[in-house]
Design an enzyme around this catalytic site. Structure first.
Site, mmCIF file in Angstrom:
data_model
loop_
_atom_site.group_PDB
_atom_site.id
_atom_site.type_symbol
_atom_site.label_atom_id
_atom_site.label_comp_id
_atom_site.label_asym_id
_atom_site.label_seq_id
_atom_site.Cartn_x
_atom_site.Cartn_y
_atom_site.Cartn_z
ATOM 1 N N GLU A 270 59.079 26.626 -53.874
ATOM 2 C CA GLU A 270 60.022 26.789 -55.208
ATOM 3 C C GLU A 270 59.017 25.026 -55.754
ATOM 4 O O GLU A 270 59.177 23.970 -54.830
ATOM 5 C CB GLU A 270 60.923 27.157 -54.962
ATOM 6 C CG GLU A 270 60.847 28.717 -55.298
ATOM 7 C CD GLU A 270 62.771 29.664 -55.480
ATOM 8 O OE1 GLU A 270 63.301 28.871 -56.290
ATOM 9 O OE2 GLU A 270 62.583 30.860 -55.708
ATOM 10 N N HIS B 122 66.765 26.962 -67.062
ATOM 11 C CA HIS B 122 65.654 27.645 -66.738
ATOM 12 C C HIS B 122 64.521 27.844 -67.225
ATOM 13 O O HIS B 122 64.716 28.434 -68.621
ATOM 14 C CB HIS B 122 66.000 28.831 -65.672
ATOM 15 C CG HIS B 122 64.826 29.454 -64.594
ATOM 16 N ND1 HIS B 122 63.528 29.135 -65.109
ATOM 17 C CD2 HIS B 122 65.308 29.685 -63.248
ATOM 18 C CE1 HIS B 122 63.040 29.908 -63.995
ATOM 19 N NE2 HIS B 122 63.900 29.759 -63.122
ATOM 20 N N ARG C 58 62.802 21.329 -62.489
ATOM 21 C CA ARG C 58 63.297 22.131 -63.101
ATOM 22 C C ARG C 58 63.348 21.317 -64.524
ATOM 23 O O ARG C 58 63.257 21.613 -65.197
ATOM 24 C CB ARG C 58 64.402 23.069 -62.578
ATOM 25 C CG ARG C 58 64.090 24.602 -62.976
ATOM 26 C CD ARG C 58 65.310 24.823 -61.910
ATOM 27 N NE ARG C 58 64.886 26.300 -61.014
ATOM 28 C CZ ARG C 58 65.514 26.711 -60.534
ATOM 29 N NH1 ARG C 58 66.984 26.526 -61.037
ATOM 30 N NH2 ARG C 58 65.767 27.644 -59.653
ATOM 31 N N HIS D 101 71.107 28.056 -67.467
ATOM 32 C CA HIS D 101 70.902 28.529 -65.652
ATOM 33 C C HIS D 101 71.830 28.328 -65.127
ATOM 34 O O HIS D 101 72.893 29.276 -64.869
ATOM 35 C CB HIS D 101 69.406 28.751 -65.318
ATOM 36 C CG HIS D 101 68.919 29.261 -63.930
ATOM 37 N ND1 HIS D 101 68.487 30.676 -64.046
ATOM 38 C CD2 HIS D 101 69.018 29.055 -63.059
ATOM 39 C CE1 HIS D 101 68.894 30.337 -63.219
ATOM 40 N NE2 HIS D 101 68.901 29.592 -62.008
ATOM 41 N N ARG E 230 69.719 20.178 -59.781
ATOM 42 C CA ARG E 230 69.348 20.988 -58.604
ATOM 43 C C ARG E 230 68.393 21.662 -58.010
ATOM 44 O O ARG E 230 67.755 21.968 -59.079
ATOM 45 C CB ARG E 230 70.427 22.580 -58.846
ATOM 46 C CG ARG E 230 71.029 23.245 -58.332
ATOM 47 C CD ARG E 230 71.555 24.549 -58.137
ATOM 48 N NE ARG E 230 71.381 25.211 -59.466
ATOM 49 C CZ ARG E 230 70.182 26.282 -58.807
ATOM 50 N NH1 ARG E 230 69.255 26.707 -57.573
ATOM 51 N NH2 ARG E 230 69.792 26.857 -60.415
HETATM 52 C C1 SIN Z 1 64.555 31.465 -59.347
HETATM 53 O O1 SIN Z 1 64.437 32.093 -58.971
HETATM 54 O O2 SIN Z 1 63.733 30.474 -60.007
HETATM 55 C C2 SIN Z 1 66.155 30.976 -59.626
HETATM 56 C C3 SIN Z 1 66.619 30.476 -58.564
HETATM 57 C C4 SIN Z 1 67.064 29.188 -58.249
HETATM 58 O O3 SIN Z 1 67.849 28.491 -59.907
HETATM 59 O O4 SIN Z 1 67.821 28.381 -57.638
#
Ligand code: SIN
Length: 505
Positions: free
Chosen positions: A112, A229, A275, A334, A369
């Site tokens: 991620e 998000h 993010r 988010h 985060r």
């Molecule tokens: C996601 O799956 O993009 C969200 C997970 C998160 O907020 O850490």
């Protein structure tokens, strides 16, 4: 006296994990809905980040957490999360959480944004939150030391004559209010997304714990750091369904309406930049009229239903087949990086009051985060708090005083949510933030000190005071970071005293 319970307010992963780890110490969980419902944990898609791969280590995980956090991450807190994560995941695995494994039986780890390694343990593709909650709920329901009160909520804290928090004002399903006394109160009420019109969170999750703690005088850490998000689905649905960051980890690309993959222009890490960077880039493309879309057709294509069943279902319900169509996206509130200030075990600045999970500000997330660090924090902090609380002595309570929150009627809540999205969102400035505070003043003049207005005041007030751009907090009128990063550590009283000066400026 010895049997006075620990009161846990909230029923997501941190609450249930804390309750289970408290065994055999008696505890009461106040769950505002049937267990598992109206709870952001159940909706978590990505999974749990942890150093589990052969080329990974807790140190690398902590380094990524610190780098993403824009200078505000507490190193010890980040190290604690990274070091304790693998043990918590093993415990969940042994309890029966069906993590995805490969043919050799090793955990499949997703990549991620802003992670230097694939390290997100997933369940059924993108259904980690639901699966973990299902396992924990099963355990909680058969645990004799846990008493769950479903459809009960807390509307304020109780304080004794010595200033110790000693219970909550609990509201029953039929609306009756009861004073519930306990050995300690643990707030596990989640984030603040429900305070925004555009959010990935359940509406009910608007920061009730932060409001109760702030009203009682607790210190609040960095409330202005709300994470947006970047790839919430823009489908005119409230809350907005999420297109997990793991989609981009699997190769999906963000495009504008001209079909241009624009992220590389904004950041060297492209679609997997931190993010905050991606959220601002997506917001900018939308504002420029070019629109923003997630394209998973080539990278994931026919495997979409199997790898990302939750996102697939949300798309199909809205007439989008992500194997053939691009998904319209927009940033949505988010999660919260800051929260009720706590030490590394979840103790707040008020004796008797603890906070864990997203409502707590441990400093582990700094200004931004790292993806999938939140379920991890819920587990680690739930466990650490339980370890300390299990040994706590019961106290005699004298002179109990209630600190109730007034309710904000639906029409006021709607105005506040719209104002937060419009004026305390991805890009902020003094005039807009001031307008939120004026609305808060007007609503409080009409309805008294309500929970949502307290939280909005804290977020907008701290955002107004932070005259710089850092992490998820971006000020168009102060676009650069200060040289030395500083936390916002404030009480409601500090803000009430400082805001009139800000108005004169
Ligand atoms: C996601 O799956 O993009 C969200 C997970 C998160 O907020 O850490």
């Amino acid at each position: 006296m010895a049997k006075a319970p620990i009161i846990i307010v909230g029923a997501g992963v941190s609450a249930l994990w804390c309750a289970l780890r408290l065994h055999p110490t008696p505890c009461v969980i106040l769950s505002p809905a049937i267990l598992g419902r109206a709870c952001a944990s159940s909706w978590a898609q990505g999974g749990i980040a942890s150093a589990l791969g052969p080329d990974d280590s807790p140190l690398l995980h902590a380094e990524d957490t610190i780098r993403a956090g824009a200078g505000l991450v507490d190193t010890d807190a980040a190290l604690a999360l990274a070091r304790l994560g693998p043990v918590e995941i093993k415990t969940l695995f042994d309890m029966g959480v069906p993590f995805d494994v490969d043919q050799a039986g090793d955990l499949i780890l997703n990549l991620e944004g802003a992670h230097s390694r694939p390290r997100v343990a997933r369940v059924t593709g993108d259904a980690a939150g639901k699966a973990i909650m299902t396992t924990l709920i099963t355990q909680v329901r058969v645990s004799d030391h846990i008493h769950v009160r479903e459809k009960w909520s807390a509307h304020g804290l109780l304080r004794d004559a010595r200033g110790h928090i000693c219970g909550v004002l609990a509201k029953s399903p039929d609306g009756g209010i009861e004073q519930l006394l306990g050995r300690a109160v643990v707030l596990a009420t989640g984030g603040v997304g429900g305070l925004y019109a555009t959010t990935t969170n359940p509406r009910e999750v608007w920061g009730a714990g932060m409001a109760m703690a702030a009203l009682a005088g607790a210190e609040i850490l960095d409330p202005e750091f709300v994470q947006f998000h970047p790839t919430a689905m823009a489908l005119n649905r409230t809350p907005a369904p999420l297109a997990s960051e793991a989609l981009r980890g699997a190769g999906a690309q963000i495009l504008n309406g001209h079909g241009e993959a624009f992220m590389a222009q904004y950041d060297g890490m492209g679609d997997l930049a931190p993010r905050d960077v991606v959220a601002r880039a997506v917001a900018k493309e939308i504002q420029a009229g070019r629109g923003a879309f997630l394209d998973a057709r080539l990278a994931i294509g026919a495997q979409f239903p199997e790898l990302f069943p939750s996102a697939f279902a949300a798309c199909m319900e809205n007439g989008i087949d992500p194997r053939e169509d691009v998904i319209p996206i927009a940033p949505a509130a988010h999660s919260l990086m800051g929260g009720i200030a706590t030490d590394s075990d979840g103790r707040t600045t008020l004796p008797g009051l603890w906070a864990i999970g997203e409502c707590a500000g441990t400093g582990a997330h700094g200004g931004n985060r790292l993806a999938s660090n939140s379920l991890l924090e819920c587990l680690v902090m739930g466990h650490r708090a339980a370890y300390q609380l299990a040994d706590m002595d019961a106290q005699a309570r004298k002179g109990v005083q209630a600190l109730p929150l007034a309710p904000l009627p639906a029409e006021g809540m709607m105005r506040l949510r719209r104002a937060m999205s419009a004026h305390a969102g991805v890009v902020r400035n003094a005039r807009d933030l001031q307008s939120v505070i004026e609305l808060v003043d007007a609503l409080e003049a009409q309805h008294g000190t309500t929970g949502p207005t307290i939280v909005a005041r804290l977020i907008a007030g701290a955002a107004l005071r932070r005259e710089e751009s850092r992490g998820a907090h971006y000020r168009s009128d102060f676009p650069h970071p200060h040289e030395v990063p500083e936390h916002s550590a404030l009480t409601l009283r500090d803000l009430e005293e400082v805001l009139p000066q800000a108005e004169q400026a």
